[in-house]
Design a protein around this motif. Sequence first.
Motif, short mmCIF file in Angstrom:
data_model
loop_
_atom_site.label_atom_id
_atom_site.label_comp_id
_atom_site.label_asym_id
_atom_site.label_seq_id
_atom_site.Cartn_x
_atom_site.Cartn_y
_atom_site.Cartn_z
N GLY A 211 63.11 50.51 23.64
CA GLY A 211 63.87 50.84 22.36
C GLY A 211 62.96 51.72 21.62
O GLY A 211 62.03 52.18 22.05
N GLY A 212 63.50 52.10 20.34
CA GLY A 212 62.66 53.16 19.65
C GLY A 212 63.58 53.42 18.31
O GLY A 212 64.06 52.76 18.06
N VAL A 247 72.19 50.32 17.41
CA VAL A 247 71.52 50.51 15.90
C VAL A 247 71.34 48.89 15.38
O VAL A 247 72.28 48.43 15.38
CB VAL A 247 72.09 51.40 15.12
CG1 VAL A 247 71.17 51.49 13.77
CG2 VAL A 247 71.84 52.86 15.63
N ALA A 302 66.71 51.78 13.77
CA ALA A 302 66.13 51.20 14.99
C ALA A 302 67.07 51.11 15.91
O ALA A 302 68.04 50.60 15.89
CB ALA A 302 65.60 49.68 14.30
N PHE A 303 66.74 51.50 17.36
CA PHE A 303 67.54 51.32 18.35
C PHE A 303 67.03 50.27 19.27
O PHE A 303 65.83 50.11 19.47
CB PHE A 303 67.69 52.61 19.18
CG PHE A 303 68.23 53.63 18.58
CD1 PHE A 303 68.07 54.31 17.46
CD2 PHE A 303 69.79 53.70 19.03
CE1 PHE A 303 68.98 55.25 16.81
CE2 PHE A 303 70.64 54.67 18.47
CZ PHE A 303 70.05 55.37 17.61
N LYS A 304 67.57 49.11 19.62
CA LYS A 304 67.35 48.13 20.45
C LYS A 304 67.27 48.83 22.03
O LYS A 304 67.57 49.73 22.18
CB LYS A 304 68.23 46.89 20.43
CG LYS A 304 69.52 47.25 21.02
CD LYS A 304 70.39 45.80 21.12
CE LYS A 304 71.66 45.91 21.77
NZ LYS A 304 72.47 44.64 21.78
N GLU B 234 78.01 44.89 11.52
CA GLU B 234 76.77 45.57 10.92
C GLU B 234 77.21 46.59 9.66
O GLU B 234 76.68 46.58 8.63
CB GLU B 234 75.93 46.17 11.89
CG GLU B 234 75.17 45.20 12.97
CD GLU B 234 75.74 45.15 14.22
OE1 GLU B 234 77.00 45.36 14.18
OE2 GLU B 234 75.21 45.01 15.29
N GLY B 255 65.65 43.06 14.19
CA GLY B 255 65.66 44.66 13.52
C GLY B 255 64.90 45.62 14.03
O GLY B 255 64.91 45.89 15.22
N PHE B 256 63.96 46.03 13.32
CA PHE B 256 62.99 47.25 13.47
C PHE B 256 61.89 46.78 14.70
O PHE B 256 61.47 47.57 15.31
CB PHE B 256 62.28 47.85 12.58
CG PHE B 256 63.08 48.69 11.57
CD1 PHE B 256 63.04 50.06 11.79
CD2 PHE B 256 64.07 48.21 10.74
CE1 PHE B 256 63.97 50.73 11.04
CE2 PHE B 256 65.05 49.09 9.97
CZ PHE B 256 64.76 50.55 10.19
N LEU B 258 62.60 45.35 17.37
CA LEU B 258 63.49 45.63 18.58
C LEU B 258 62.94 47.08 19.20
O LEU B 258 63.06 47.26 20.33
CB LEU B 258 64.92 45.62 18.73
CG LEU B 258 65.43 44.29 18.13
CD1 LEU B 258 66.98 44.48 17.79
CD2 LEU B 258 65.39 43.35 19.63
N CYS B 259 62.45 48.06 18.41
CA CYS B 259 62.01 49.20 18.66
C CYS B 259 61.04 49.44 19.63
O CYS B 259 60.75 50.08 20.38
CB CYS B 259 61.63 50.05 17.49
SG CYS B 259 62.85 50.39 16.37
N SER B 260 59.93 48.29 19.41
CA SER B 260 58.81 48.26 20.23
C SER B 260 59.19 47.15 21.68
O SER B 260 57.88 47.11 22.26
CB SER B 260 57.62 47.77 19.52
OG SER B 260 57.72 46.90 18.48
N MET B 261 60.35 46.65 21.89
CA MET B 261 60.47 45.92 22.78
C MET B 261 60.97 46.67 24.00
O MET B 261 61.83 47.81 23.88
CB MET B 261 61.38 44.79 22.47
CG MET B 261 60.94 43.76 21.69
SD MET B 261 62.04 42.49 21.23
CE MET B 261 61.50 41.75 19.55
N VAL B 262 60.83 45.86 25.29
CA VAL B 262 61.56 46.25 26.47
C VAL B 262 62.95 45.46 26.56
O VAL B 262 62.91 44.30 25.90
CB VAL B 262 60.78 46.31 27.73
CG1 VAL B 262 59.55 47.44 27.76
CG2 VAL B 262 60.27 44.82 27.92
N ALA B 266 64.07 41.82 25.05
CA ALA B 266 65.13 41.97 23.77
C ALA B 266 66.41 41.60 24.04
O ALA B 266 67.14 41.03 22.90
CB ALA B 266 65.06 43.47 23.44
N ASN B 284 69.60 39.64 18.84
CA ASN B 284 70.59 40.51 18.33
C ASN B 284 71.47 39.90 16.89
O ASN B 284 72.47 40.65 16.40
CB ASN B 284 71.94 40.79 19.23
CG ASN B 284 71.34 41.63 20.33
OD1 ASN B 284 71.41 42.91 20.20
ND2 ASN B 284 70.83 41.05 21.62
#
Lengths: 366, 366, 366, 366
Positions: A211-212, A247, A302-304, B234, B255-256, B258-262, B266, B284
């Motif tokens: 994600g990112g 998102v 935020a993108f999963k 959403e 939420g945010f 998730l940006c740092s997960m693989v 996730a 989710n």
Amino acid sequence: MSSTWGNHIKISIWGESHSESIGVVVDGLPSGEQIDWDELLFFMERRRSQGGALDTPRKESDLPQIQSGLLNHITCGTPICALIPNENTRSKDYSLFSQVARPSHADYTGALRYNGYNDIRGGGHFSGRLTAPLVFAGGLARQILHRRGISIAAHIAQIGTIWDDPFTAENLTPQQIDVLNHSFFPVLNAQAGEQMQARITQVRSQKDSIGGMIQCAVLGIPGGYGDPLFDSVESRLSSLLFSIPAVKGVSFGDGFALCSMVGSEANDPFSIRDGKVVTDTNRNGGILGGITTGMPVVFQCAFKPTASIAKEQKTVNFVTKEETTLAITGRHDPCIVRRAVPVVESAAALAVLDLLLSSDRGWNIR
Amino acid sequence: MSSTWGNHIKISIWGESHSESIGVVVDGLPSGEQIDWDELLFFMERRRSQGGALDTPRKESDLPQIQSGLLNHITCGTPICALIPNENTRSKDYSLFSQVARPSHADYTGALRYNGYNDIRGGGHFSGRLTAPLVFAGGLARQILHRRGISIAAHIAQIGTIWDDPFTAENLTPQQIDVLNHSFFPVLNAQAGEQMQARITQVRSQKDSIGGMIQCAVLGIPGGYGDPLFDSVESRLSSLLFSIPAVKGVSFGDGFALCSMVGSEANDPFSIRDGKVVTDTNRNGGILGGITTGMPVVFQCAFKPTASIAKEQKTVNFVTKEETTLAITGRHDPCIVRRAVPVVESAAALAVLDLLLSSDRGWNIR
Amino acid sequence: MSSTWGNHIKISIWGESHSESIGVVVDGLPSGEQIDWDELLFFMERRRSQGGALDTPRKESDLPQIQSGLLNHITCGTPICALIPNENTRSKDYSLFSQVARPSHADYTGALRYNGYNDIRGGGHFSGRLTAPLVFAGGLARQILHRRGISIAAHIAQIGTIWDDPFTAENLTPQQIDVLNHSFFPVLNAQAGEQMQARITQVRSQKDSIGGMIQCAVLGIPGGYGDPLFDSVESRLSSLLFSIPAVKGVSFGDGFALCSMVGSEANDPFSIRDGKVVTDTNRNGGILGGITTGMPVVFQCAFKPTASIAKEQKTVNFVTKEETTLAITGRHDPCIVRRAVPVVESAAALAVLDLLLSSDRGWNIR
Amino acid sequence: MSSTWGNHIKISIWGESHSESIGVVVDGLPSGEQIDWDELLFFMERRRSQGGALDTPRKESDLPQIQSGLLNHITCGTPICALIPNENTRSKDYSLFSQVARPSHADYTGALRYNGYNDIRGGGHFSGRLTAPLVFAGGLARQILHRRGISIAAHIAQIGTIWDDPFTAENLTPQQIDVLNHSFFPVLNAQAGEQMQARITQVRSQKDSIGGMIQCAVLGIPGGYGDPLFDSVESRLSSLLFSIPAVKGVSFGDGFALCSMVGSEANDPFSIRDGKVVTDTNRNGGILGGITTGMPVVFQCAFKPTASIAKEQKTVNFVTKEETTLAITGRHDPCIVRRAVPVVESAAALAVLDLLLSSDRGWNIR
């Protein structure tokens, strides 16, 4: 329902991943606006898969075919329709997913919503491909805004645990915007960008995804646009941003970091600079009371991680109601964030142009 | 413009902090719904200032006066109008702000937007008081949903750097929901709650304010409601949540984070439980492809600290274009988060009821 | 702006008479509806020019090309896009009209509205061709309604001073509806129909055109659908009917004749027939208080004569501001009414399906 | 649903005939507009029952109580709420109608629509009283337009078989508009007016009621406003006009008379007058292709006779499903047309102001 958005501008998107075409009708744009076609195609190209290690191997030419509303690249004022043919489709990949749900994908919810009648090939109407027509529409809006001194830039603020530098008053310069607008992996800190790309290559080799976060800024929008309550700038922007697949969070200014601040830290002090009212900081992201302040509008998405991964996952056959496992073999992006940058910029461009056009204060700020 | 929202339900809010009244017209509610008046008043009471150390000293009775659409506490199906008189107004406090902008408040943007004609007394149309009619409308929606097995609970997830426990599969029980729904400072972890209240008392004594986060869950909503793209669950929820003053971020599920997960972290694996499709985790937030999964819909709202603080701040007179300082002496909440809990629940109730009512799958899931 | 309509259903139409294509995106239709393709094409064929003495010599095949939303002729539930190529275009005919306004046509108002940037070839976005996509959308809606016992029939009630018989309780039979639905010049009185055709042939030979009226009935719609005030059945229908080019009047039931009646004549007495509430007469056209009664919904549309005539007319060059004369040499219908019958039926079908789908009483009356 | 209308302006109306109050929220009006309060009250007074032979004996003071959005009679730009108390209610008159339907009234359809839960006292939400808030909103719009050179006048064109003179280029003078705007029985031909009043007095004595027609003109609206297709000026106006109770027909320009004309009669020749493009006739009512021409916008509304009459009528008890008779004893207008004149003017004012405000050509034509 699902495919129409806007107060003054109306965007209507159609298509499935493997249908005859995908496309968009954009209504409500002003007449007489010259569109730079090369710039539009370049903007769309930034969203297109470049193959290689970072993107899906499914490559589409994604050239929009104008059906109406543009004459000699000038807007007529009537609805502009653009069609993008689906060329590179491999429908055999997807037959399984009418029964076996890919985790965190819309196979199961789509089947519920449409009683099993939706077109599941390639993800159907839920496919990320549907963002291509949005980028076409955003590309038009962007040029119309740019002519009036409003520019939009976004960068990849985070991939996994690797962070880019944030936007600051210092790096939000015309030069920097230009660099970002012409970059296929737009970051403010080149070294962070390289680490991010290495990380994406790594997760792909691990049959995984990542994600990112994207941070976006709108510069040059004057103060006084927007409304309190239901048509706040935040409401307008977020409703469009949350329509972008994957998102799961949207924040403005310092966003969630404001939760841990006290007021004396979080408040943006006002100053006079060159005879104009400005704020010293911009923790509110250029919006107070739902209305623009004249400072840059700054927000984050935020993108999963991409839901489709090659790793084996636990899931169910939702028709037979049996548990099973699944390793997805289709063509997918290990990280959607790079290609989502122009999508986020498009949502911003459309929301801001709609904001101006639906104001009684006059939209034409040129 | 600013005061109407909804697809099937239409909510129209009016009022300024010191106008004759504030109120709401709610149209599109089904007929024949019995409203428990005591429960409605209790729900509104949770938003009302209780004075003391935590809330503003401005106390209003905030009793809604029904103008139409309810007969013997049963919905007629026609528009319901409720009026809330403004009683406890001290207009002299505000005259300054037509020229001197309170930092991070809407004084300056309001003056721009309305060319100086807006009613600035008490914050005018930007006042947090405008959430009282929203809570009235939400209180109706909430009871209509509850009759159909859908319940809504929220807690104060964060005040400053103090965190409550998050919602989990374990603590999202009917008992816990009932406790939260009857609490004036709803938290899952009582000790965290006490620390939060102490922190709020402390910032008040420091002439400051503090931000926080609310986490909300909607239970019992069946899968298959919502739409891809522009009418995603959403998008619908966020457009309403971002109309609440001071909300600067909205996120769903993890939420945010998730940006740092693989992807393999996730993704929510599907399982069969009691013959039904469920997910083992709910990162989710109960929504895939913009459509409900049948798991609880979980989301977070970030609130910035109350803008009005007694501490001296740097600001400008935007009429004379001179820099100055300001120490705000009006009556304000040191932290708005506690009183915002029923507001967030109301937004959730209205968005979910609107979601059901605008579906072609049948809304009446009783 | 101009191209999107609907509460639950959203129709978005694009195109100019000589653009690449015209078309429509229809969103919000239920999933799983089987479409009879031959019936759809036959319905569209009724709108198509048949050449000969009655219609324009411009003949187009007008075959809709499905882009999305239909799989094996079954609705997916996602947006259906249909594209109709413009084939038989003769753009040289129109260059004059960017300066010299055809009387009662949109050349002058279009130039004002779009600052001269609109595509004027063939009438551009104002062309009657734009009704072809509307008929496609209406053809879908019509079949979905028919499956639920709702049928729609229209006839040419008037051409010039020649009148057809009106709809009565006696002639509104399934047989008669079937005959009208399969007729290219649908009338209830065959002799009147012949006189009408002779009159049209005559005005054509006189280089003139002629107006007329269409009467339409919707049968089988149950009572209790619609709303008082702004979403009355009359409001919903008329907003769509007045979007059909050349319509200058819409009336329901006995319409303008009610102006000269007293109440005891105009009121429809209620009766019980087969245990059901009916009215003995239907002067209110099946609508009371904006809501359906269960009797047939009956309405009329007035069409002005085709604006483009070969006879010399007085007009102006609106660029040079000089008076001049004009004899129009393009290809035009001497009377648009025959081809407008399926257009009016389409508007009725779309408005009624939207009415059902946006009701909280349940739409699926099958 | 039923109570919200508008593109840029949003009007939300609430109330039942015997509820606590009726009222309206008007949002989207520009800020800084001075309202002449006496003029507004006089405009509302023209709709109010004057008792006597022509109007219902139910007299209400109908004084609007401003709740928000107006400060010192100047618009703030925020939602304006006005409340009108229901004072003179006699609820006992109506209890019968929950079972026995008044012919051509909404008793039966209301019961179906709301499953019997609607407030039937005095006609409830279907009462003509609900037009009072519409006239308040229209009174505001009218003054805002007037300041920009746009004026609106209507006259009683027909009562039964008695016709007033129609609007012509000659009688559409500022003087004539002023006379009509200050008249309680506005006609162009005084003798026709007297005959009309005698006829109304006569039908009342016969325990009956009578229908009629209103013709309305909007002067000073510049050319180029409106849109083709779904947002045509005709579509926008008619959707609001058909929300007025008892309106069963709407036509523009020569309306239904165009059906019997040939093109060379019906077309309006263009001329140059004082350097401006005008038309010699105005059979199209100032609208071509859905867009204003700059000539007066002229339209007609057909009103059916008041449904409630004292004469005995055949009807049914729709609960017990038995046939019966009914002689209505409540207080009713023998003819609603006189009081409907400012209602029609209000609809015109709101639609035209909304048209200007939602245009990208600039609304402020002052």
